[in-house]
Design a protein around this motif. Structure first.
Motif, PDB file in Angstrom:
ATOM      1  N   VAL A  70       0.841  -1.210   0.000  1.00 11.63           N
ATOM      2  CA  VAL A  70       0.000   0.000   0.000  1.00 11.63           C
ATOM      3  C   VAL A  70       0.872   1.255   0.000  1.00 11.63           C
ATOM      4  O   VAL A  70       0.616   2.213  -0.737  1.00 11.63           O
ATOM      5  N   ASP A 122      10.126   2.317   7.711  1.00 13.14           N
ATOM      6  CA  ASP A 122       9.833   0.875   7.707  1.00 13.14           C
ATOM      7  C   ASP A 122      10.876   0.194   8.579  1.00 13.14           C
ATOM      8  O   ASP A 122      11.994   0.700   8.733  1.00 13.14           O
ATOM      9  N   ARG A 166      13.400  -1.579   2.120  1.00 14.62           N
ATOM     10  CA  ARG A 166      12.066  -1.141   1.666  1.00 14.62           C
ATOM     11  C   ARG A 166      11.934   0.375   1.776  1.00 14.62           C
ATOM     12  O   ARG A 166      11.423   1.032   0.884  1.00 14.62           O
ATOM     13  N   SER A 212       1.057  -2.342   9.946  1.00 19.62           N
ATOM     14  CA  SER A 212       0.547  -3.518  10.671  1.00 19.62           C
ATOM     15  C   SER A 212      -0.167  -3.062  11.943  1.00 19.62           C
ATOM     16  O   SER A 212       0.032  -1.937  12.415  1.00 19.62           O
ATOM     17  N   SER A 244      -4.465  -0.101   9.331  1.00 21.90           N
ATOM     18  CA  SER A 244      -4.521  -1.315  10.157  1.00 21.90           C
ATOM     19  C   SER A 244      -5.483  -1.066  11.318  1.00 21.90           C
ATOM     20  O   SER A 244      -5.108  -1.098  12.505  1.00 21.90           O
ATOM     21  N   THR A 269      -4.159  -8.079   0.464  1.00 16.54           N
ATOM     22  CA  THR A 269      -4.673  -6.704   0.498  1.00 16.54           C
ATOM     23  C   THR A 269      -5.324  -6.358  -0.832  1.00 16.54           C
ATOM     24  O   THR A 269      -4.704  -6.478  -1.886  1.00 16.54           O
TER      25      THR A 269
HETATM   26  N1  LIG Z   1      -8.559  -1.515   6.594  1.00 14.03           N
HETATM   27  C1  LIG Z   1      -8.501  -2.124   5.417  1.00 14.03           C
HETATM   28  O1  LIG Z   1      -9.452  -2.098   4.642  1.00 14.03           O
HETATM   29  C2  LIG Z   1      -7.276  -2.844   5.016  1.00 14.03           C
HETATM   30  C3  LIG Z   1      -6.163  -2.890   5.827  1.00 14.03           C
HETATM   31  N2  LIG Z   1      -5.018  -3.493   5.414  1.00 14.03           N
HETATM   32  C4  LIG Z   1      -3.845  -3.460   6.294  1.00 14.03           C
HETATM   33  O2  LIG Z   1      -2.980  -2.432   5.826  1.00 14.03           O
HETATM   34  C5  LIG Z   1      -1.637  -2.725   6.203  1.00 14.03           C
HETATM   35  C6  LIG Z   1      -0.698  -2.543   5.010  1.00 14.03           C
HETATM   36  O3  LIG Z   1      -1.015  -3.459   3.986  1.00 14.03           O
HETATM   37  P1  LIG Z   1       0.078  -3.840   2.872  1.00 14.03           P
HETATM   38  O4  LIG Z   1       0.786  -2.638   2.414  1.00 14.03           O
HETATM   39  O5  LIG Z   1      -0.602  -4.688   1.874  1.00 14.03           O
HETATM   40  O6  LIG Z   1       1.095  -4.744   3.737  1.00 14.03           O
HETATM   41  P2  LIG Z   1       2.601  -5.113   3.373  1.00 14.03           P
HETATM   42  O7  LIG Z   1       2.932  -6.298   4.213  1.00 14.03           O
HETATM   43  O8  LIG Z   1       2.793  -5.202   1.907  1.00 14.03           O
HETATM   44  O9  LIG Z   1       3.451  -3.857   3.872  1.00 14.03           O
HETATM   45  C7  LIG Z   1       3.568  -3.510   5.227  1.00 14.03           C
HETATM   46  C8  LIG Z   1       4.921  -2.826   5.438  1.00 14.03           C
HETATM   47  O10 LIG Z   1       4.948  -2.310   6.762  1.00 14.03           O
HETATM   48  C9  LIG Z   1       6.157  -2.682   7.390  1.00 14.03           C
HETATM   49  N3  LIG Z   1       5.899  -2.842   8.818  1.00 14.03           N
HETATM   50  C10 LIG Z   1       5.112  -3.756   9.424  1.00 14.03           C
HETATM   51  N4  LIG Z   1       5.137  -3.596  10.755  1.00 14.03           N
HETATM   52  C11 LIG Z   1       5.941  -2.543  10.994  1.00 14.03           C
HETATM   53  C12 LIG Z   1       6.370  -1.900  12.186  1.00 14.03           C
HETATM   54  N5  LIG Z   1       5.982  -2.309  13.410  1.00 14.03           N
HETATM   55  N6  LIG Z   1       7.204  -0.839  12.068  1.00 14.03           N
HETATM   56  C13 LIG Z   1       7.636  -0.423  10.845  1.00 14.03           C
HETATM   57  N7  LIG Z   1       7.277  -1.011   9.684  1.00 14.03           N
HETATM   58  C14 LIG Z   1       6.436  -2.064   9.770  1.00 14.03           C
HETATM   59  C15 LIG Z   1       6.578  -3.984   6.732  1.00 14.03           C
HETATM   60  O11 LIG Z   1       7.990  -4.201   6.824  1.00 14.03           O
HETATM   61  C16 LIG Z   1       6.113  -3.778   5.297  1.00 14.03           C
HETATM   62  O12 LIG Z   1       7.104  -3.185   4.497  1.00 14.03           O
HETATM   63  C17 LIG Z   1      -1.676  -4.155   6.780  1.00 14.03           C
HETATM   64  O13 LIG Z   1      -1.764  -4.099   8.191  1.00 14.03           O
HETATM   65  C18 LIG Z   1      -2.971  -4.706   6.229  1.00 14.03           C
HETATM   66  O14 LIG Z   1      -3.493  -5.758   6.999  1.00 14.03           O
HETATM   67  C19 LIG Z   1      -4.924  -4.056   4.183  1.00 14.03           C
HETATM   68  C20 LIG Z   1      -6.018  -4.056   3.360  1.00 14.03           C
HETATM   69  C21 LIG Z   1      -7.283  -3.496   3.718  1.00 14.03           C
END
Ligand SMILES: NC(=O)C1=CN([C@@H]2O[C@H](COP(=O)(O)OP(=O)(O)OC[C@H]3O[C@@H](n4cnc5c(N)ncnc54)[C@H](O)[C@@H]3O)[C@@H](O)[C@H]2O)C=CC1
Ligand SMILES: O=C([O-])CC(=O)C(=O)O
Length: 252
Positions: free
Chosen positions: A12, A30, A35, A67, A89, A229
């Protein structure tokens, strides 16, 4: 132009940083240095793996796309620094004690926590539940097994219960259920299914109340870089950012 800090440089984060038109991404953060560096280079921002250093940059709002843990770790610091935060999140707010605390911090700091519609529709008028509570609020989500990092040979229900329990087991897949509950003012019932035939992430929302009944089905295209996602989630944040300073506000 609104200056943002991007918390999370995954799927995202990448879409936001490379499609943002009316905003400037000043800094990205990150836990994985490569990344942060790769995304920073793409959008001419500065990369950080040190949160306190990231927060010293000049931006007025943080967009979290990382997250549930990241929300727990950093959201309070963002609000206390005098910035608003957009939380994708949203599952982090299933914990009532944490949610009440964070809302209290936001109130004290005079800042806002914004929950985008993300991968679903209907959060706007579902807020009528805060005035007239729904008698039924059910989310049935179906994803390909790969989205949940599992394999399955047939359609299977892998969870049935309340949203706040589901998000604990599937923190990367069911944030939408918690967002529904936040809008409607009550925990949503959830059925989570995997289906090897499914090519889309499908969310079916069933609501009943004294207004009548609702059925919404969203058939989302998975993101190219993270099938769990839906692509719509990133579009939803881009749209929220685009409208932040628009004097015309559409939707409840
Ligand atoms: N509310 C909604 O409708 C939706 C929510 N989400 C949530 O959005 C978030 C992002 O989704 P994506 O980009 O697809 O995930 P992704 O896994 O592709 O990217 C997440 C990034 O955040 C970083 N990250 C994770 N925890 C971290 C922390 N504690 N400190 C620093 N960096 C951290 C990771 O290293 C990764 O680069 C996820 O939590 C996902 O579950 C996703 C889709 C829909
Ligand atoms: O993107 C989706 O379809 C929903 C999702 O992952 C979430 O709510 O965490």
């Amino acid at each position: 132009m609104i200056k943002i800090g991007l918390l999370g440089c995954g799927n995202v984060g990448h879409i936001i940083a490379t499609h943002a038109e009316s905003i400037q991404v000043v800094a990205v953060f990150d836990i994985i240095p490569e990344r942060a560096e790769r995304l920073a280079a793409l959008c001419h921002a500065r990369p950080y793996t040190d949160f306190d250093a990231f927060m010293r940059e000049d931006f007025s709002i943080v967009v979290e796309a990382a997250s549930v843990d990241a929300v727990r770790n950093y959201a309070e610091k963002v609000l206390r620094s005098g910035r608003d935060i957009i939380l994708l999140s949203s599952g982090a707010l299933a914990d009532a004690e944490f949610r009440d605390h964070l809302v209290g911090v936001a109130r004290e700091a005079g800042r806002k926590i914004r929950i985008p519609s993300g991968a679903i529709l209907g959060l706007d008028n579902l807020k009528i539940g805060q005035v007239s509570p729904p008698t039924k609020l059910l989310l049935r989500t179906t994803k390909p097994p790969s989205s949940l990092g599992m394999s399955a040979t047939r359609r299977m229900e892998i969870f049935k219960g309340l949203a706040h329990d589901c998000i604990r087991q599937y923190p990367k897949n069911i944030n939408v259920a918690v967002a529904l509950g936040l809008a409607a003012g009550r925990d949503a019932d959830v059925e989570l299914w995997v289906d090897p035939e499914a090519e889309r992430n499908t969310h079916e929302i069933f609501v009943e109340g004294d207004f009548g009944d609702i059925y919404v089905r969203v058939r989302n295209v998975p993101s190219p870089d993270n099938p769990a996602t839906s692509y719509m989630a990133a579009l939803s944040i881009l749209t929220l950012l685009k409208n932040l300073e628009n004097p015309l506000v559409v939707g409840t």
